[in-house]
Design an enzyme around this catalytic site. Structure first.
Site, PDB file in Angstrom:
ATOM      1  N   ASP A 137      22.918 -27.293  29.913  1.00 56.12           N
ATOM      2  CA  ASP A 137      23.304 -26.926  28.540  1.00 56.12           C
ATOM      3  C   ASP A 137      24.462 -25.925  28.502  1.00 56.12           C
ATOM      4  O   ASP A 137      24.819 -25.434  27.421  1.00 56.12           O
ATOM      5  CB  ASP A 137      22.098 -26.323  27.795  1.00 56.12           C
ATOM      6  CG  ASP A 137      21.262 -27.394  27.078  1.00 56.12           C
ATOM      7  OD1 ASP A 137      21.792 -28.497  26.820  1.00 56.12           O
ATOM      8  OD2 ASP A 137      20.082 -27.120  26.788  1.00 56.12           O
ATOM      9  N   ARG A 141      17.287 -22.142  29.664  1.00 56.81           N
ATOM     10  CA  ARG A 141      18.668 -21.679  29.468  1.00 56.81           C
ATOM     11  C   ARG A 141      18.884 -20.210  29.829  1.00 56.81           C
ATOM     12  O   ARG A 141      20.010 -19.713  29.763  1.00 56.81           O
ATOM     13  CB  ARG A 141      19.099 -21.919  27.997  1.00 56.81           C
ATOM     14  CG  ARG A 141      19.131 -23.393  27.604  1.00 56.81           C
ATOM     15  CD  ARG A 141      19.943 -23.620  26.330  1.00 56.81           C
ATOM     16  NE  ARG A 141      21.357 -23.312  26.525  1.00 56.81           N
ATOM     17  CZ  ARG A 141      22.267 -23.324  25.559  1.00 56.81           C
ATOM     18  NH1 ARG A 141      21.902 -23.629  24.322  1.00 56.81           N
ATOM     19  NH2 ARG A 141      23.530 -23.034  25.813  1.00 56.81           N
ATOM     20  N   ARG A 201      15.229 -19.631  16.857  1.00 68.02           N
ATOM     21  CA  ARG A 201      15.686 -19.052  18.131  1.00 68.02           C
ATOM     22  C   ARG A 201      15.883 -17.528  18.008  1.00 68.02           C
ATOM     23  O   ARG A 201      15.104 -16.753  18.496  1.00 68.02           O
ATOM     24  CB  ARG A 201      16.987 -19.718  18.569  1.00 68.02           C
ATOM     25  CG  ARG A 201      16.923 -21.262  18.672  1.00 68.02           C
ATOM     26  CD  ARG A 201      16.291 -21.701  19.965  1.00 68.02           C
ATOM     27  NE  ARG A 201      16.175 -23.136  20.139  1.00 68.02           N
ATOM     28  CZ  ARG A 201      17.036 -23.912  20.795  1.00 68.02           C
ATOM     29  NH1 ARG A 201      18.126 -23.397  21.316  1.00 68.02           N
ATOM     30  NH2 ARG A 201      16.803 -25.203  20.951  1.00 68.02           N
ATOM     31  N   HIS A 243      19.787 -23.991  14.661  1.00 69.05           N
ATOM     32  CA  HIS A 243      20.737 -22.875  14.772  1.00 69.05           C
ATOM     33  C   HIS A 243      21.509 -22.770  13.454  1.00 69.05           C
ATOM     34  O   HIS A 243      21.807 -23.793  12.829  1.00 69.05           O
ATOM     35  CB  HIS A 243      21.776 -23.149  15.870  1.00 69.05           C
ATOM     36  CG  HIS A 243      21.381 -22.718  17.250  1.00 69.05           C
ATOM     37  ND1 HIS A 243      21.771 -23.407  18.372  1.00 69.05           N
ATOM     38  CD2 HIS A 243      20.656 -21.656  17.697  1.00 69.05           C
ATOM     39  CE1 HIS A 243      21.309 -22.792  19.451  1.00 69.05           C
ATOM     40  NE2 HIS A 243      20.625 -21.732  19.076  1.00 69.05           N
ATOM     41  N   CYS A 300      29.260 -25.563  18.821  1.00 73.83           N
ATOM     42  CA  CYS A 300      28.382 -25.201  19.944  1.00 73.83           C
ATOM     43  C   CYS A 300      29.170 -25.061  21.242  1.00 73.83           C
ATOM     44  O   CYS A 300      28.809 -24.269  22.104  1.00 73.83           O
ATOM     45  CB  CYS A 300      27.304 -26.254  20.166  1.00 73.83           C
ATOM     46  SG  CYS A 300      26.208 -26.469  18.789  1.00 73.83           S
TER      47      CYS A 300
HETATM   48  N1  ARG Z   1      20.495 -28.151  23.959  1.00 73.16           N
HETATM   49  C1  ARG Z   1      20.960 -26.931  23.399  1.00 73.16           C
HETATM   50  C2  ARG Z   1      19.784 -26.087  22.962  1.00 73.16           C
HETATM   51  O1  ARG Z   1      18.863 -26.621  22.421  1.00 73.16           O
HETATM   52  C3  ARG Z   1      21.858 -27.200  22.245  1.00 73.16           C
HETATM   53  C4  ARG Z   1      22.510 -25.974  21.710  1.00 73.16           C
HETATM   54  C5  ARG Z   1      23.274 -26.221  20.468  1.00 73.16           C
HETATM   55  N2  ARG Z   1      24.121 -25.131  20.238  1.00 73.16           N
HETATM   56  C6  ARG Z   1      24.480 -24.643  19.031  1.00 73.16           C
HETATM   57  N3  ARG Z   1      25.306 -23.671  18.974  1.00 73.16           N
HETATM   58  N4  ARG Z   1      23.921 -25.090  17.923  1.00 73.16           N
HETATM   59  O2  ARG Z   1      19.782 -24.892  23.132  1.00 73.16           O
END
Ligand code: ARG
Length: 335
Positions: free
Chosen positions: A75, A100, A150, A179, A275
């Site tokens: 990622d 991550r 998040r 997000h 992203c």
């Molecule tokens: N696979 C990543 C996650 O779920 C995607 C992140 C998407 N990033 C963003 N800035 N919206 O963390």
């Protein structure tokens, strides 16, 4: 100043971006509803699409700096999640998911090493969970901050303390738009002009948005789900997912120049243009009697930074091309 159809004349501001090539991009796990670990991923295409975005940024005059990708961190291409840089002050991420977490230290190290490029100082690790520009949208003075999936409210306070700016918390409620940068886009960060999709927010946050931003562009569900709000704007050009048709028309009607970007492979991981793009907002250059000596110092720093950036960019470009070539050879050999 307004133009003949009554909207402000748009201006592009030169930007500095940090991006990470999708050399090791994959969908190996699922931490958002878009990710299907069973589905096919075409990494060669991902690299090609991503390189196209870098090219478009550079051809519109922006600086793109590159972060070295690491195997085992699929990622990492979503560089916007790694750190927030506001007025030269850097808050590295602290990721919500274990998969991550290792990315944060890589971003922090890059900023420690390269802070000189933007007038940055010390970089302290983050205390609360925050996924950086995934959930922080920087306006002229204030910062909008997402929570609910998040980034935590504690992190909103952490960023407010670090930057001295007002941070406005907004609650996200749609798991597909986990997000803030999937639900809201900053179009003009001098005039605080934004676009957003109201249903991505709790009723209270929706009301707050409509009070604060009565002139915002409102995106449809279709365009939000086509990653249309995951856009990057320099104030004039809006780099936006190809699928968000209505929003592109609305942007053009409001005086922007939408530029369609196809990142279909990266969308499989749940991210698109924004992203992939971490914006580095430099420390303000102070001029005037109180800071004699600062400006020449900054000017020297900027030109050194310039050539360093160009050098690094060209080295890394050829290494990306090498990666792409190798990928092609692997593909060719196995088919
Ligand atoms: N696979 C990543 C996650 O779920 C995607 C992140 C998407 N990033 C963003 N800035 N919206 O963390």
């Amino acid at each position: 100043m307004l133009n003949h159809v009554g909207h402000p004349i748009r201006h592009a501001k030169l930007r500095h971006y940090l991006m990470c090539p999708p050399t090791y991009f994959d969908v190996e796990y699922s931490i958002n509803p878009w990710m299907d670990p069973g589905g096919p991923v075409d990494r060669v295409l991902a690299v090609r699409q991503w390189s196209g975005l870098v090219e478009v940024y550079r051809s519109t005059g922006h600086r793109v700096d590159l972060l070295k990708p690491l195997a085992g961190l699929p990622d990492m291409v979503y560089a916007a999640n790694g750190a927030s840089v506001v007025d030269g002050r850097t808050l590295p991420a602290r990721f919500a998911s274990s998969q991550r977490q290792a990315e944060a230290a890589i971003h922090a190290a890059w900023h420690r090493q390269n802070g000189i490029l933007y007038g940055g100082g010390e970089v302290q690790p983050a205390i609360a969970v925050n996924e950086a520009e995934g959930d922080f949208a920087v306006l002229s003075r204030r910062i909008l901050a997402g929570q609910g999936f998040r980034t935590t409210p504690e992190a909103h306070r952490e960023l407010a303390k670090l930057t001295g700016r007002e941070v406005i918390s907004l609650e996200l409620i749609d798991p597909h738009l986990f997000h803030l940068d999937l639900a809201l886009a900053v179009l003009d960060d001098d005039r605080d002009h934004i676009a957003y999709y109201p249903d991505a927010f709790s009723p209270q946050s929706r009301q707050l948005l409509s009070q604060l931003f009565p002139d915002a562009l409102i995106a449809s569900e279709h365009d939000a789900y086509a990653f249309g709000l995951n856009a990057v704007s320099d104030g004039l050009h809006v780099f936006i997912s190809a699928g968000a048709r209505q929003l592109r028309e609305d942007l053009a009607a409001a005086g922007y120049w939408p530029i369609s970007i196809d990142l279909s492979e990266l969308i499989k991981g749940g991210g698109s243009v924004k992203c992939c793009t971490q914006e580095i907002r430099p420390a303000p250059v102070r001029t005037g009697a109180t800071s004699v000596g600062v400006a020449p110092l900054l000017a020297g720093r900027a030109s050194r930074a310039d050539s360093a950036l160009r050098l690094r960019a060209s080295e890394e470009d050829s290494s990306i091309q090498r990666d792409v070539r190798e990928e092609h050879q692997i593909k060719g050999a196995s088919s």
